[in-house]
Each structure stands twice: as structure tokens, then as C-alpha cells.
Design an enzyme around this catalytic site. Structure first.
Site, mmCIF file in Angstrom:
data_model
loop_
_atom_site.group_PDB
_atom_site.id
_atom_site.type_symbol
_atom_site.label_atom_id
_atom_site.label_comp_id
_atom_site.label_asym_id
_atom_site.label_seq_id
_atom_site.Cartn_x
_atom_site.Cartn_y
_atom_site.Cartn_z
ATOM 1 N N ARG A 125 -15.966 -40.276 -25.909
ATOM 2 C CA ARG A 125 -16.832 -39.215 -26.457
ATOM 3 C C ARG A 125 -18.271 -39.705 -26.644
ATOM 4 O O ARG A 125 -18.511 -40.896 -26.860
ATOM 5 C CB ARG A 125 -16.228 -38.697 -27.783
ATOM 6 C CG ARG A 125 -14.881 -38.026 -27.517
ATOM 7 C CD ARG A 125 -14.260 -37.480 -28.773
ATOM 8 N NE ARG A 125 -15.038 -36.402 -29.349
ATOM 9 C CZ ARG A 125 -14.758 -35.834 -30.503
ATOM 10 N NH1 ARG A 125 -13.718 -36.246 -31.203
ATOM 11 N NH2 ARG A 125 -15.503 -34.859 -30.962
ATOM 12 N N GLN A 171 -21.556 -33.444 -37.640
ATOM 13 C CA GLN A 171 -21.349 -34.897 -37.560
ATOM 14 C C GLN A 171 -22.686 -35.606 -37.387
ATOM 15 O O GLN A 171 -22.949 -36.621 -38.037
ATOM 16 C CB GLN A 171 -20.397 -35.225 -36.414
ATOM 17 C CG GLN A 171 -18.984 -34.716 -36.689
ATOM 18 C CD GLN A 171 -17.984 -35.099 -35.625
ATOM 19 O OE1 GLN A 171 -18.336 -35.626 -34.573
ATOM 20 N NE2 GLN A 171 -16.718 -34.830 -35.888
ATOM 21 N N ASP A 329 -13.815 -25.405 -34.052
ATOM 22 C CA ASP A 329 -12.488 -25.981 -33.812
ATOM 23 C C ASP A 329 -11.408 -24.905 -33.626
ATOM 24 O O ASP A 329 -10.262 -25.218 -33.309
ATOM 25 C CB ASP A 329 -12.101 -26.909 -34.970
ATOM 26 C CG ASP A 329 -13.018 -28.129 -35.025
ATOM 27 O OD1 ASP A 329 -13.548 -28.534 -33.972
ATOM 28 O OD2 ASP A 329 -13.223 -28.674 -36.127
ATOM 29 N N LYS A 356 -15.084 -32.497 -27.095
ATOM 30 C CA LYS A 356 -14.200 -32.683 -28.259
ATOM 31 C C LYS A 356 -13.105 -33.692 -27.865
ATOM 32 O O LYS A 356 -13.293 -34.461 -26.933
ATOM 33 C CB LYS A 356 -13.622 -31.340 -28.700
ATOM 34 C CG LYS A 356 -14.692 -30.378 -29.225
ATOM 35 C CD LYS A 356 -15.278 -30.854 -30.533
ATOM 36 C CE LYS A 356 -16.359 -29.938 -31.055
ATOM 37 N NZ LYS A 356 -17.052 -30.484 -32.222
ATOM 38 N N ARG A 360 -11.997 -29.148 -24.221
ATOM 39 C CA ARG A 360 -11.221 -28.006 -24.748
ATOM 40 C C ARG A 360 -11.527 -26.706 -24.032
ATOM 41 O O ARG A 360 -10.696 -25.794 -24.050
ATOM 42 C CB ARG A 360 -11.478 -27.826 -26.251
ATOM 43 C CG ARG A 360 -10.728 -28.804 -27.086
ATOM 44 C CD ARG A 360 -10.839 -28.484 -28.561
ATOM 45 N NE ARG A 360 -10.223 -29.569 -29.320
ATOM 46 C CZ ARG A 360 -10.539 -29.884 -30.564
ATOM 47 N NH1 ARG A 360 -11.469 -29.198 -31.217
ATOM 48 N NH2 ARG A 360 -9.915 -30.872 -31.177
HETATM 49 C C1 S3P Z 1 -16.715 -31.990 -38.094
HETATM 50 C C2 S3P Z 1 -17.676 -31.369 -37.358
HETATM 51 C C3 S3P Z 1 -17.418 -30.702 -36.062
HETATM 52 C C4 S3P Z 1 -15.928 -30.474 -35.836
HETATM 53 C C5 S3P Z 1 -15.100 -31.673 -36.206
HETATM 54 C C6 S3P Z 1 -15.315 -32.039 -37.667
HETATM 55 C C7 S3P Z 1 -17.093 -32.635 -39.376
HETATM 56 O O1 S3P Z 1 -17.919 -31.530 -35.034
HETATM 57 O O2 S3P Z 1 -15.692 -30.130 -34.490
HETATM 58 O O3 S3P Z 1 -13.736 -31.409 -35.995
HETATM 59 O O4 S3P Z 1 -16.205 -32.937 -40.189
HETATM 60 O O5 S3P Z 1 -18.298 -32.840 -39.585
HETATM 61 P P1 S3P Z 1 -19.450 -31.406 -34.543
HETATM 62 O O6 S3P Z 1 -20.286 -31.667 -35.706
HETATM 63 O O7 S3P Z 1 -19.633 -32.477 -33.519
HETATM 64 O O8 S3P Z 1 -19.556 -30.030 -33.989
#
Ligand code: S3P
Length: 448
Positions: A125, A171, A329, A356, A360
């Protein structure tokens, strides 16, 4: 991982009852991360005990934090960020992108030398999305061709500043906020649409005055969103944290209830933060039976509500760019909702699905095609011709590619198929919802 095929059966009856969905994965991760840098003992209740969140527990134990997990109650004995010590062994983030990206931000802010590794999926990733912005502000993260393993350079000196994020990603946002927090520097961020704001809520609960546009209005803004973190040097004091039920896990059973005639399902205490609750908007847009009641806030400022779901005739719907971060998600299971609605549904601006735990977008389109559904797929969009209430075609040997959301989506698809189906890679459910199969069975027996 186990590659033997699992037989999946059409629904033996409606889903009926009352079910406590396990704790929110995103909030569970953050509860360990922030409690680990607080001073004092934090008690976390409703913690998600699953593969991903246990990876976070393992990482902080390796950094020297004492953490006791007793069922869904977790006690974290924090001694402040200065007590974290480098780990001799690499920090194993398993399958968890949230662990790797947020911990990288934290350790960069602390300039603590570390190597972070993950499983095969996580090692594929993209990590430049954090190493590049962290690097812009003096945080040195060495990637392996843009991916894990990652190495945090102890000569990092995070300066904070302003970052204009090109993608809505909690994230990336949280990685930068945590780097700034732990280096005592200010940070402002903008993103095209508001991503989930659990980090911001938890920081506010700890007394850090984070300001965000999503928080001002109480709803996600449909345009660019902004977050401001002031320079913060006061020690963080431990606080108890209640984790709401995970709306992303609830989504599979909510959609199942919408699909299977006669279903009548109550899911109490589900996290419905406006930046996370796009599922509910889409269920309503599609005409599913849904009542949201008893909205309240946890001590940590997270919104929760009880959801009451049932079956009803479904119509086609659209998912557009501002919706996407609020349900990112849930797209594989919302694609099943589209497959069983009347008409053509479109999902736009969903390119993030390609990076992801697996691609997906491609996997979802593949599952639907195996179910006899016409799907058009572009780089960052998908259009689905729903077949109304007619059952899906039974499928054989669907490969969930060790992705927990794809595994759960295959199980839900089989519920409304015209015969037994089979799939491989369903062991991935341990990542976010180990008891999923048992809960689904209980609801079909009306014992939820
Ligand atoms: C998450 C943010 C999302 C999500 C992941 C959990 C988090 O990812 O898809 O399952 O806990 O901050 P992205 O921020 O990359 O979209």
C-alpha cells in the site's frame, strides 16, 4: 492464510433481533495511541478486540507501554511520550494501514528511531502519502520504494506548518496532526472533503483545542474542510474512553436487513459521527427502512444512536465525491444494495478503493459480475444495473483476497443468491469482526 473455500448459504430466514456490534476500529486504534502518550491510567471500554486493533496494542507494548486487555475492557498505563523507548525488533503493523500511518506520524514527531513492517497487503500500500508531507515539515521517513518497510530517522525535527491535502484521508490527516502534537508544533490542514474526525474528537476530550470546520457546523462540509491544531506542550492527562459500536461493521448487517424480506433489526449505540455516517444517508436515499433514535454523545464527544432497520423495496441511488469519505469502507456492501435496487446506481470519485487492503473497486465489480449483475467500471467510478428483488446468481470460488470488507460482502451477497455459493479468504474477518458469522447466524435464528 487459509485458502480453503467456505460454502455460503442463502438466508434461512429474516434477520431479527437486537445486536451489540463490536467497537469502532478507528476509535479503538486511537484510544490506544493517545492513551499511550498520556500520563496516568486510561480505561477503554467497548474496545474492538480484532486483528487490526491488536496490531496497535502490540506496537505500543513493543514501545514499552503496559497495556492490559480483558475482553473489551483495556487499561493503558501511560507514562507520557518521553517514556516510549525504541524497540529492538521492527514494529509489526500486521494488516493495519491505520496503525502504520498514524504510528509513523507519532514517532516522527518524537524523532524516535523505528522500523515499521506489515503483512503482504500492507506492504503493497502507498506510504508516500504520509512520508512526503511529513518530510515537507522536517519529519524523516525512509520508505521502501514508497511502501513499507518504513524507517523513522531519529534526526527528524518536525516543524509543523500548513498542508493542503489533495485527497480526503483521515489517516494522512491524523498522521500529520499526531506528528505536530508530539513535537509541540502547530499544524493546519485542508482536505477536499471532511474525512472522519475521531482524532480531533479525542484530542478535544484530552483538552487540546483543535478547531475543525466539520466540528463548527456539526455536519461534514460539502466543500473543503479545515483543521487547526495549536502548538501544544502541556502534558496530556489520562481519561477514560468509551468506544461506540462500529458503523462500518454495522453496515453489513444493516444492508442484509434491507435485502432480506421480513427482517427487523435493532443495532444500539452505533457511532454516527456526521463524518462517518454516509451509510445512513444512502440507506435513506435508496428507500430502505431505517429509524435513527436516541442520538447522544459519549464522554469523548462521539455521537452515537440506535438504528432500527428493515426490508423494503429499494431504488437506485448515486454516491458522489462529498459522500465518499463518510462511507469509504462501506462501498463494497453498498454495491450490493445497488445490485438489489431497481435501476442504475452510480458511484463516483471512488479511486481510493484501489489502494485499500486490496483493489476494492475491482474486487467489488468482480463479485457483482459473479452474481450476474451488469457493472461498468472506470478508473474511479462504477455503475451498477440493479435487478430489483430478483435473487442474485449463486457464485463459486469468489476470492476475497484476504480483505475483511470483501469477505463480509461475499457473505451478504450469498444471503440473497439463488443457491449455495462459495468463497475463499474469509478468514480475513478476524481483522475487524471476528464474530461476524456467529452474529449473522444468531440473527437468522431470531436470537439476536
Ligand atoms: C481510517 C481511515 C480510512 C479508512 C480506514 C480507517 C482511519 O482510510 O478507509 O479503514 O481510522 O483513519 P483513509 O484515511 O486512507 O481513507
Amino acid at each position: 492464510m487459509n485458502q480453503s473455500a467456505t460454502t455460503l448459504h442463502p438466508a434461512q430466514g429474516p434477520l431479527r433481533g437486537h445486536l451489540q456490534i463490536p467497537g469502532d476500529k478507528s476509535i479503538s486504534h486511537r484510544s490506544i495511541m493517545l492513551s499511550s502518550v498520556c500520563h496516568g491510567t486510561s480505561r477503554v471500554s467497548g474496545f474492538l478486540v480484532a486483528g487490526d486493533t491488536l496490531s496497535t496494542v502490540g506496537v505500543f507494548r513493543a514501545l514499552g507501554v503496559e497495556i492490559d486487555v480483558q475482553g473489551t475492557d483495556v487499561t493503558v498505563h501511560g507514562r507520557g511520550p518521553e517514556a516510549l523507548r525504541p524497540s529492538a525488533a521492527p514494529l509489526d503493523c500486521g494488516n493495519s494501514g491505520t496503525t502504520m500511518r498514524l504510528v509513523t506520524g507519532m514517532l516522527t514527531g518524537l524523532a524516535l528511531e523505528a522500523t515499521l513492517i506489515g503483512d503482504e497487503s500492507l506492504s503493497a500500500r502507498p506510504m508516500k502519502r504520509i512520508s512526503a508531507p511529513l518530510g515537507r515539515f522536517g519529519g524523516l521517513v525512509h520508505t521502501t520504494d514508497g511502501r513499507a518497510p518504513l524507517r523513522i530517522d531519529p534526526s527528524s525535527a518536525f516543524t509543523g506548518g500548513h498542508h493542503d491535502q489533495k485527497i480526503a484521508s483521515a489517516q494522512v490527516k491524523s498522521s500529520l496532526l499526531l506528528a505536530a502534537l508530539l513535537s509541540g508544533q502547530p499544524m493546519t490542514l485542508t482536505e477536499p472533503h471532511a474525512s472522519r474526525d475521531h482524532t480531533e474528537h479525542m484530542l478535544r476530550a484530552l483538552g487540546v483545542p483543535v478547531v475543525s470546520s466539520a466540528h463548527y457546523s456539526g455536519a461534514p462540509t460539502s466543500g473543503p474542510a479545515r483543521v487547526e491544531l495549536p502548538a501544544w506542550s502541556a502534558p496530556l492527562q489520562a481519561r477514560d474512553i468509551q468506544v461506540p459500536a462500529d458503523i462500518s461493521s454495522a453496515a453489513f448487517l444493516a444492508v442484509a436487513a434491507a435485502l432480506v424480506p421480513g427482517s427487523d433489526l435493532i443495532l444500539p449505540g452505533v457511532g454516527v459521527a456526521p463524518t462517518r455516517a454516509g451509510l445512513l444517508t444512502i440507506l435513506k436515499r435508496a428507500g430502505a427502512k431505517l429509524t435513527i433514535s436516541n442520538k447522544r454523545r459519549t464522554g469523548g464527544g462521539e455521537e452515537v444512536a440506535d438504528l432500527h432497520l428493515g426490508h423494503g423495496p429499494l431504488r437506485a441511488f448515486e454516491i458522489n465525491a462529498p459522500d465518499v469519505p463518510t462511507l469509504v469502507d462501506e462501498i463494497p456492501v453498498l454495491a450490493l444494495l445497488a445490485a438489489t435496487a431497481q435501476g442504475r446506481s452510480t458511484f463516483k470519485d471512488i479511486g481510493e478503493l484501489r489502494v485499500k487492503e486490496c483493489d476494492r473497486l475491482a474486487r467489488t465489480a468482480h463479485l457483482l459480475r459473479q452474481c450476474g449483475i451488469d457493472v461498468e467500471e472506470g478508473d474511479d467510478w462504477m455503475a451498477i444495473e440493479g435487478r430489483g428483488q430478483r435473487p442474485l446468481k449463486a457464485f463459486e470460488g469468489f476470492d476475497a483476497q484476504h480483505d475483511h470488507r470483501m469477505a463480509a460482502a461475499a457473505i451478504i451477497a450469498a444471503l440473497v443468491a439463488d443457491g449455495p455459493c462459495s468463497a475463499v479468504g474469509l478468514d480475513a474477518l478476524r481483522i475487524s469482526y471476528p464474530g461476524f458469522g456467529d452474529d449473522l447466524e444468531r440473527l437468522q435464528r431470531g436470537q439476536g
